[in-house]
Design a protein around this motif. Structure first.
Motif, mmCIF file in Angstrom:
data_model
loop_
_atom_site.group_PDB
_atom_site.id
_atom_site.type_symbol
_atom_site.label_atom_id
_atom_site.label_comp_id
_atom_site.label_asym_id
_atom_site.label_seq_id
_atom_site.Cartn_x
_atom_site.Cartn_y
_atom_site.Cartn_z
ATOM 1 N N SER A 1 8.005 -63.829 109.370
ATOM 2 C CA SER A 1 7.976 -65.041 108.555
ATOM 3 C C SER A 1 6.988 -64.832 107.416
ATOM 4 N N PHE A 2 7.397 -65.254 106.226
ATOM 5 C CA PHE A 2 6.530 -65.083 105.068
ATOM 6 C C PHE A 2 6.788 -66.217 104.086
ATOM 7 N N GLN A 3 5.940 -66.327 103.088
ATOM 8 C CA GLN A 3 6.085 -67.416 102.134
ATOM 9 C C GLN A 3 6.001 -66.920 100.700
ATOM 10 N N LEU A 4 6.595 -67.702 99.812
ATOM 11 C CA LEU A 4 6.515 -67.512 98.372
ATOM 12 C C LEU A 4 5.997 -68.801 97.767
ATOM 13 N N LYS A 5 5.339 -68.704 96.633
ATOM 14 C CA LYS A 5 4.892 -69.891 95.927
ATOM 15 C C LYS A 5 5.350 -69.767 94.481
ATOM 16 N N LEU A 6 6.381 -70.567 94.128
ATOM 17 C CA LEU A 6 6.965 -70.460 92.800
ATOM 18 C C LEU A 6 7.785 -71.711 92.487
ATOM 19 N N PHE A 7 8.403 -71.713 91.318
ATOM 20 C CA PHE A 7 9.317 -72.792 90.924
ATOM 21 C C PHE A 7 10.732 -72.377 91.329
ATOM 22 N N PRO A 8 11.392 -73.128 92.222
ATOM 23 C CA PRO A 8 12.759 -72.771 92.603
ATOM 24 C C PRO A 8 13.691 -72.829 91.384
ATOM 25 N N ASN A 9 14.622 -71.872 91.322
ATOM 26 C CA ASN A 9 15.601 -71.866 90.241
ATOM 27 C C ASN A 9 16.865 -71.146 90.718
ATOM 28 N N ILE B 1 11.842 -55.666 102.094
ATOM 29 C CA ILE B 1 11.176 -56.749 101.371
ATOM 30 C C ILE B 1 9.679 -56.489 101.266
ATOM 31 N N ASN B 2 9.124 -55.859 102.295
ATOM 32 C CA ASN B 2 7.695 -55.559 102.258
ATOM 33 C C ASN B 2 7.362 -54.541 101.165
ATOM 34 N N SER B 3 8.236 -53.544 100.977
ATOM 35 C CA SER B 3 7.985 -52.519 99.966
ATOM 36 C C SER B 3 8.407 -52.964 98.577
ATOM 37 N N LYS B 4 9.317 -53.931 98.519
ATOM 38 C CA LYS B 4 9.760 -54.484 97.236
ATOM 39 C C LYS B 4 9.719 -56.007 97.345
ATOM 40 N N PRO B 5 8.549 -56.612 97.153
ATOM 41 C CA PRO B 5 8.408 -58.056 97.342
ATOM 42 C C PRO B 5 9.364 -58.850 96.456
ATOM 43 N N HIS C 1 8.663 -61.712 95.228
ATOM 44 C CA HIS C 1 7.828 -62.308 94.173
ATOM 45 C C HIS C 1 6.384 -61.910 94.444
ATOM 46 N N PRO C 2 5.556 -61.791 93.402
ATOM 47 C CA PRO C 2 4.159 -61.388 93.615
ATOM 48 C C PRO C 2 3.370 -62.300 94.546
ATOM 49 N N SER C 3 3.819 -63.544 94.719
ATOM 50 C CA SER C 3 3.101 -64.477 95.596
ATOM 51 C C SER C 3 3.421 -64.266 97.070
ATOM 52 N N GLN C 4 4.260 -63.312 97.391
ATOM 53 C CA GLN C 4 4.702 -63.098 98.763
ATOM 54 C C GLN C 4 3.524 -62.864 99.712
ATOM 55 N N LYS C 5 3.531 -63.581 100.838
ATOM 56 C CA LYS C 5 2.435 -63.516 101.805
ATOM 57 C C LYS C 5 2.991 -63.631 103.222
ATOM 58 N N VAL C 6 2.587 -62.737 104.108
ATOM 59 C CA VAL C 6 3.054 -62.747 105.499
ATOM 60 C C VAL C 6 2.408 -63.898 106.249
ATOM 61 N N ASP D 1 2.063 -64.715 80.605
ATOM 62 C CA ASP D 1 2.053 -65.161 82.000
ATOM 63 C C ASP D 1 3.070 -66.267 82.285
ATOM 64 N N TYR D 2 3.943 -66.540 81.322
ATOM 65 C CA TYR D 2 4.910 -67.632 81.474
ATOM 66 C C TYR D 2 5.831 -67.415 82.675
ATOM 67 N N PHE D 3 6.197 -66.154 82.952
ATOM 68 C CA PHE D 3 7.181 -65.864 83.998
ATOM 69 C C PHE D 3 6.536 -65.569 85.354
ATOM 70 N N ASP D 4 5.221 -65.762 85.457
ATOM 71 C CA ASP D 4 4.529 -65.399 86.696
ATOM 72 C C ASP D 4 4.978 -66.216 87.899
ATOM 73 N N ASP D 5 5.371 -67.477 87.689
ATOM 74 C CA ASP D 5 5.672 -68.377 88.806
ATOM 75 C C ASP D 5 7.156 -68.621 89.001
ATOM 76 N N ILE D 6 7.979 -67.748 88.474
ATOM 77 C CA ILE D 6 9.427 -67.864 88.677
ATOM 78 C C ILE D 6 10.010 -66.492 88.941
ATOM 79 N N ILE D 7 11.249 -66.488 89.382
ATOM 80 C CA ILE D 7 12.059 -65.281 89.411
ATOM 81 C C ILE D 7 13.076 -65.417 88.281
#
Length: 337
Positions: free
Chosen positions: A291-299, A270-274, A276-281, A239-245
């Motif tokens: 408008s939508f949001q992601l929750k992750l570590f920017p890189n 983008i809707n059919s290919k998010p 990141h898994p955290s993607q939320k409308v 699960d190390y890569f869950d919060d990044i791209i």
């Protein structure tokens, strides 16, 4: 009919019944034999249904199966089943057409790995299987995978894989894109990760703390070294890569909520290919923008993905990322002035 494990067990059980001259088998006896065989092989009594056994018999009689010489005969109101040739058996008769099709599909999947170090044996195996089962090797491919056989550094994949599994330290000469000259160090490899058609080795550089990520195409030399291997005791790569791209964590980066706005014609993609898994409308605008949001570590990888959409996506928050993307667009704009 897919030939899965339970189906194969049922076929063999039915084959034994049909070839047994010492006992007569009606449909109930065949069902009981199938259930007993499954329980013996799997430890579970799944309860094979009458319709399933009839379907299995039909398949075994078909050209896609084994074209079994099955006879049905009556005794009163009961129908019994047996082979007209008691010496017949599906065992030893080779694969049937359905299995050949499964082998062909498997070869198409395995072909993805041809050319990758440690999988050189696939080409020989594929030729042998195609020749043995006539899987039409000359046919046009129907499945294509993204893969770059010319990528630099692939020759280091197998030594790194072996070092991880054998827990061996490595002496590596490495030069990143930002370094003016190569550096040499001892590296303890823990994990291999592919992203964007490139391979990366993650582990610990001796004498440092934290995780080091090396791109295989930037490795210049790699050799095993007689030093004690430092195993991974702190990171769960499941699960190390869950919060990044991608693969990289920026120093001092924190888990961040990122709000974006996509153009109307971009959103279905983008809707059919998010991203990141955290993607939320968050909001659907009258203009069709979303408008939508992601929750992750920017890189770096996140920035590259956002830039790939061009002007059809806008960073709303955080302001630091919005300003960073805007600055990159300004720099690119000046190149074309």
């Amino acid at each position: 009919m897919p030939t899965n494990k339970q189906a194969t067990i049922r076929y063999h059980a039915l084959d034994d019944c049909f070839a047994n001259p010492g006992r007569r088998f009606d449909i109930n006896a065949l069902i009981e034999a199938c259930n007993q065989a499954i329980e013996e092989h799997t430890g579970r009594a799944d309860g094979v249904k009458r319709r399933q056994v009839y379907s299995d018999i039909t398949f075994m009689e078909s050209d896609a199966g084994w074209s079994i010489p099955l006879e049905r005969y009556k005794d009163g109101r009961r129908t019994f089943f047996r082979y007209t040739d008691p010496s017949f058996s599906i065992r030893g008769r080779g694969v049937n057409q359905a299995e050949v099709e499964q082998i062909a599909a498997t070869l198409a999947i395995l072909a993805r790995y041809q050319g990758l170090p440690q999988f050189e044996w696939l080409e020989e195996i594929q030729v042998r299987i195609q020749d043995a089962f006539n899987t039409n090797a000359s046919a046009d491919p129907v499945v294509s995978f993204q893969y770059n056989p010319h990528l630099h550094g692939l020759r280091y994949f197998q030594p790194l894989f072996n070092a991880i599994t054998r827990k061996q330290a490595l002496a590596i000469t490495y030069q990143s894109f930002q370094e003016a000259a190569p550096t040499e160090f001892t590296f303890h490899a823990w994990h291999l990760k592919q992203f964007n058609n490139r391979w990366f080795a993650l582990g610990q550089k001796q004498g440092t703390l934290g995780l080091t990520t090396l791109a295989l195409d930037r490795i210049q030399t790699l050799d095993s070294v007689e030093e004690e291997y430092q195993p991974n005791t702190s990171i769960d790569f499941a699960d190390y890569f869950d919060d990044i791209i991608g693969v990289s964590f920026l120093q001092d980066a924190t888990l961040t909520t990122i709000q974006l706005k996509a153009a109307a014609d971009l959103w279905p993609y983008i809707n059919s290919k998010p991203i990141h898994p955290s993607q939320k409308v968050l909001d659907r605008h009258p203009s069709g923008e979303v408008s939508f949001q992601l929750k992750l570590f920017p890189n770096y990888e996140l920035t590259a993905v956002l830039l790939s959409f061009g002007p059809r996506i806008e960073v709303l928050v955080p302001e630091s990322l919005r300003n960073h993307v805007a600055k990159l667009y300004q720099q690119g704009y000046h190149l074309y002035q």
